[in-house]
Design a protein around this motif. Sequence first.
Motif, PDB file in Angstrom:
ATOM      1  N   VAL A  19       0.845  -1.196   0.000  1.00 51.23           N
ATOM      2  CA  VAL A  19       0.000   0.000   0.000  1.00 51.23           C
ATOM      3  C   VAL A  19       0.882   1.247   0.000  1.00 51.23           C
ATOM      4  O   VAL A  19       1.755   1.407   0.847  1.00 51.23           O
ATOM      5  N   ASN A  20       0.664   2.131  -0.978  1.00 47.19           N
ATOM      6  CA  ASN A  20       1.390   3.386  -1.038  1.00 47.19           C
ATOM      7  C   ASN A  20       0.602   4.438  -0.248  1.00 47.19           C
ATOM      8  O   ASN A  20      -0.478   4.849  -0.654  1.00 47.19           O
ATOM      9  N   ARG A  21       1.158   4.849   0.892  1.00 48.15           N
ATOM     10  CA  ARG A  21       0.467   5.854   1.726  1.00 48.15           C
ATOM     11  C   ARG A  21       0.828   7.252   1.238  1.00 48.15           C
ATOM     12  O   ARG A  21       1.612   7.963   1.870  1.00 48.15           O
ATOM     13  N   ALA A  22       0.269   7.620   0.110  1.00 49.14           N
ATOM     14  CA  ALA A  22       0.649   8.867  -0.553  1.00 49.14           C
ATOM     15  C   ALA A  22       0.365  10.080   0.325  1.00 49.14           C
ATOM     16  O   ALA A  22       1.161  11.013   0.390  1.00 49.14           O
ATOM     17  N   VAL A  23      -0.795  10.080   0.997  1.00 48.11           N
ATOM     18  CA  VAL A  23      -1.113  11.114   1.978  1.00 48.11           C
ATOM     19  C   VAL A  23      -1.503  10.375   3.249  1.00 48.11           C
ATOM     20  O   VAL A  23      -2.347   9.488   3.217  1.00 48.11           O
ATOM     21  N   GLU A  41       9.109  18.182  -1.792  1.00 53.45           N
ATOM     22  CA  GLU A  41       9.748  17.553  -2.936  1.00 53.45           C
ATOM     23  C   GLU A  41       8.775  16.700  -3.744  1.00 53.45           C
ATOM     24  O   GLU A  41       7.698  16.359  -3.278  1.00 53.45           O
ATOM     25  N   SER A  42       9.235  16.333  -4.923  1.00 50.15           N
ATOM     26  CA  SER A  42       8.457  15.489  -5.806  1.00 50.15           C
ATOM     27  C   SER A  42       8.024  14.201  -5.091  1.00 50.15           C
ATOM     28  O   SER A  42       8.824  13.591  -4.393  1.00 50.15           O
ATOM     29  N   GLY A  43       6.750  13.842  -5.250  1.00 50.47           N
ATOM     30  CA  GLY A  43       6.272  12.581  -4.693  1.00 50.47           C
ATOM     31  C   GLY A  43       5.821  12.660  -3.243  1.00 50.47           C
ATOM     32  O   GLY A  43       5.472  11.646  -2.645  1.00 50.47           O
ATOM     33  N   CYS A  44       5.788  13.863  -2.648  1.00 46.81           N
ATOM     34  CA  CYS A  44       5.434  13.944  -1.226  1.00 46.81           C
ATOM     35  C   CYS A  44       3.921  13.986  -1.015  1.00 46.81           C
ATOM     36  O   CYS A  44       3.458  14.017   0.126  1.00 46.81           O
ATOM     37  N   GLY A  45       3.128  14.000  -2.091  1.00 46.13           N
ATOM     38  CA  GLY A  45       1.680  13.904  -1.931  1.00 46.13           C
ATOM     39  C   GLY A  45       0.905  15.189  -2.186  1.00 46.13           C
ATOM     40  O   GLY A  45      -0.274  15.281  -1.867  1.00 46.13           O
ATOM     41  N   LYS A  46       1.539  16.171  -2.814  1.00 45.04           N
ATOM     42  CA  LYS A  46       0.864  17.449  -3.059  1.00 45.04           C
ATOM     43  C   LYS A  46      -0.300  17.299  -4.047  1.00 45.04           C
ATOM     44  O   LYS A  46      -1.410  17.743  -3.776  1.00 45.04           O
ATOM     45  N   SER A  47      -0.020  16.675  -5.187  1.00 45.99           N
ATOM     46  CA  SER A  47      -1.093  16.541  -6.185  1.00 45.99           C
ATOM     47  C   SER A  47      -2.171  15.584  -5.695  1.00 45.99           C
ATOM     48  O   SER A  47      -3.365  15.816  -5.931  1.00 45.99           O
ATOM     49  N   VAL A  48      -1.769  14.537  -5.000  1.00 46.24           N
ATOM     50  CA  VAL A  48      -2.762  13.597  -4.471  1.00 46.24           C
ATOM     51  C   VAL A  48      -3.684  14.331  -3.480  1.00 46.24           C
ATOM     52  O   VAL A  48      -4.897  14.110  -3.461  1.00 46.24           O
ATOM     53  N   THR A  49      -3.125  15.255  -2.703  1.00 45.70           N
ATOM     54  CA  THR A  49      -3.953  16.044  -1.791  1.00 45.70           C
ATOM     55  C   THR A  49      -4.987  16.863  -2.576  1.00 45.70           C
ATOM     56  O   THR A  49      -6.179  16.838  -2.260  1.00 45.70           O
ATOM     57  N   THR A 211       3.398  24.349  -5.277  1.00 42.42           N
ATOM     58  CA  THR A 211       4.537  24.775  -6.082  1.00 42.42           C
ATOM     59  C   THR A 211       5.856  24.271  -5.513  1.00 42.42           C
ATOM     60  O   THR A 211       5.974  23.974  -4.331  1.00 42.42           O
ATOM     61  N   HIS A 212       6.852  24.187  -6.415  1.00 38.75           N
ATOM     62  CA  HIS A 212       8.221  23.881  -6.003  1.00 38.75           C
ATOM     63  C   HIS A 212       8.996  25.172  -5.794  1.00 38.75           C
ATOM     64  O   HIS A 212      10.130  25.151  -5.331  1.00 38.75           O
ATOM     65  N   ASP A 213       8.428  26.271  -6.230  1.00 40.51           N
ATOM     66  CA  ASP A 213       9.179  27.509  -6.336  1.00 40.51           C
ATOM     67  C   ASP A 213       8.947  28.381  -5.111  1.00 40.51           C
ATOM     68  O   ASP A 213       7.861  28.904  -4.899  1.00 40.51           O
TER      69      ASP A 213
HETATM   70  N1  LIG Z   1      -3.131   6.669  -9.393  1.00 37.55           N
HETATM   71  C1  LIG Z   1      -2.102   6.343  -8.608  1.00 37.55           C
HETATM   72  N2  LIG Z   1      -1.825   5.047  -8.317  1.00 37.55           N
HETATM   73  C2  LIG Z   1      -0.794   4.695  -7.502  1.00 37.55           C
HETATM   74  N3  LIG Z   1       0.020   5.585  -6.903  1.00 37.55           N
HETATM   75  C3  LIG Z   1      -0.196   6.892  -7.139  1.00 37.55           C
HETATM   76  C4  LIG Z   1      -1.277   7.346  -7.987  1.00 37.55           C
HETATM   77  N4  LIG Z   1      -1.247   8.713  -8.022  1.00 37.55           N
HETATM   78  C5  LIG Z   1      -0.216   9.072  -7.230  1.00 37.55           C
HETATM   79  N5  LIG Z   1       0.412   8.006  -6.695  1.00 37.55           N
HETATM   80  C6  LIG Z   1       1.575   8.030  -5.780  1.00 37.55           C
HETATM   81  O1  LIG Z   1       1.345   8.950  -4.738  1.00 37.55           O
HETATM   82  C7  LIG Z   1       2.570   9.541  -4.302  1.00 37.55           C
HETATM   83  C8  LIG Z   1       2.406  11.040  -4.238  1.00 37.55           C
HETATM   84  O2  LIG Z   1       2.309  11.570  -5.555  1.00 37.55           O
HETATM   85  P1  LIG Z   1       1.948  13.074  -5.906  1.00 37.55           P
HETATM   86  O3  LIG Z   1       1.629  13.107  -7.356  1.00 37.55           O
HETATM   87  O4  LIG Z   1       0.923  13.581  -4.967  1.00 37.55           O
HETATM   88  O5  LIG Z   1       3.315  13.840  -5.632  1.00 37.55           O
HETATM   89  P2  LIG Z   1       3.623  15.395  -5.776  1.00 37.55           P
HETATM   90  O6  LIG Z   1       3.989  15.871  -4.415  1.00 37.55           O
HETATM   91  O7  LIG Z   1       2.510  16.081  -6.461  1.00 37.55           O
HETATM   92  O8  LIG Z   1       4.924  15.375  -6.682  1.00 37.55           O
HETATM   93  P3  LIG Z   1       5.373  16.360  -7.882  1.00 37.55           P
HETATM   94  O9  LIG Z   1       6.049  17.506  -7.185  1.00 37.55           O
HETATM   95  O10 LIG Z   1       6.352  15.520  -8.643  1.00 37.55           O
HETATM   96  O11 LIG Z   1       4.173  16.751  -8.672  1.00 37.55           O
HETATM   97  C9  LIG Z   1       3.630   9.056  -5.265  1.00 37.55           C
HETATM   98  O12 LIG Z   1       4.333   8.001  -4.637  1.00 37.55           O
HETATM   99  C10 LIG Z   1       2.843   8.547  -6.454  1.00 37.55           C
HETATM  100  O13 LIG Z   1       3.518   7.511  -7.115  1.00 37.55           O
END
Ligand SMILES: Nc1ncnc2c1ncn2[C@@H]1O[C@H](COP(=O)(O)OP(=O)(O)OP(=O)(O)O)[C@@H](O)[C@H]1O
Length: 329
Positions: A19-23, A41-49, A211-213
């Motif tokens: 299980v990927n605990r994205a958030v 940083e990239s992958g920390c869960g911003k877009s998932v939020t 944002t990253h900026d």
């Molecule tokens: N549909 C999905 N299925 C499985 N894992 C996912 C899915 N969408 C996102 N993830 C995972 O959730 C985690 C968080 O991703 P997210 O896109 O929120 O990062 P982010 O902070 O927006 O990064 P970035 O700055 O690169 O945009 C990552 O490990 C990603 O692989």
Amino acid sequence: MALLEVENLQTHFATADGVNRAVDGLTFSVEAGETVAIVGESGCGKSVTSMSILRLIPEPPGKIAGAIRFNGKDLLKLSEREMRAIRGNEISMIFQEPMTSLNPVLSIGQQIGEALRLHQGLSKSQAEARAVEMLKLVGIPAPEKRVKEYPHQLSGGMRQRVMIAIALACNPKLLIADEPTTALDVTIQAQILDLMRDLKHRVGAAIVLITHDLGVVAEVAERVIVMYAGRKVEEAPVNELFKNPKHPYTKGLLGAVPKLGSSLTGESTRLAEIPGLVPSLKKRIQGCVFASRCPQQTELCLEIAPALEEKAPRHQAACHYATKEAVPA
Ligand SMILES: Nc1ncnc2c1ncn2[C@@H]1O[C@H](COP(=O)(O)OP(=O)(O)OP(=O)(O)O)[C@@H](O)[C@H]1O
Ligand SMILES: [Mg+2]
């Protein structure tokens, strides 16, 4: 009551190897008219939020738990139909890549008009008149001509302005902007930022800005949330965060940001590189999630996860060693 209250949000994805605990237990709120930045940083869960707030996470493999209250209503409890009435109307979103979010076969006017006709029941001619008005608002020259054109006829910066026009057409109370300037070159970035700041005052929508900026954060946000590995590790008003960062991760991110305001002079102010890698979100971490990369790591950090605590007024951090100032009771 805040406009948006996210409480213990957990968005997890089932994958082949766990299980990927994205958030993982995120709590924050946004007041009406306020601009809150989310950095990390990239992958920390911003877009998932942000996708979770709009309920755009595919379920399965995703699963959302917790509460997301908008004007006191828990969005996670609404039907898909009720949610559709909110998306693009009360809450709208701007994505990073305008070309993939615009429909290539519909004119600009049709795309702005779509939301207006759907949510506000405007007629075709009313919607077109409003589309011209919106293009004017976002600073597109010759809007009467542009409204009839298609996305490929516009430059990248213009397309992002169109995205903003679409997002604002229905006067949303909350705008979520996920890296709205990343795909643009620096001069255009500065123009779009100027536009967003100007619109914030004129339109009065609350903004969640991802944002990253850090230059963008300094220019536009009032409050900042720092995310690491799916959690909030620090939150503070923007000046306080830049002057007095308390979490070693935030200090690391700020390492390469010498001065505020440089984004408008066209200088890029990306987050600093921090040595090491973000831990896998598929493993339970016993102690602090940042410990493996932290220059101040001790045994305590490896054993016990620090709670998110108020360390100064309106300033929270999750670190055993963050200094605590007097917080009025
Ligand atoms: N549909 C999905 N299925 C499985 N894992 C996912 C899915 N969408 C996102 N993830 C995972 O959730 C985690 C968080 O991703 P997210 O896109 O929120 O990062 P982010 O902070 O927006 O990064 P970035 O700055 O690169 O945009 C990552 O490990 C990603 O692989
Ligand atoms: Mg993202």
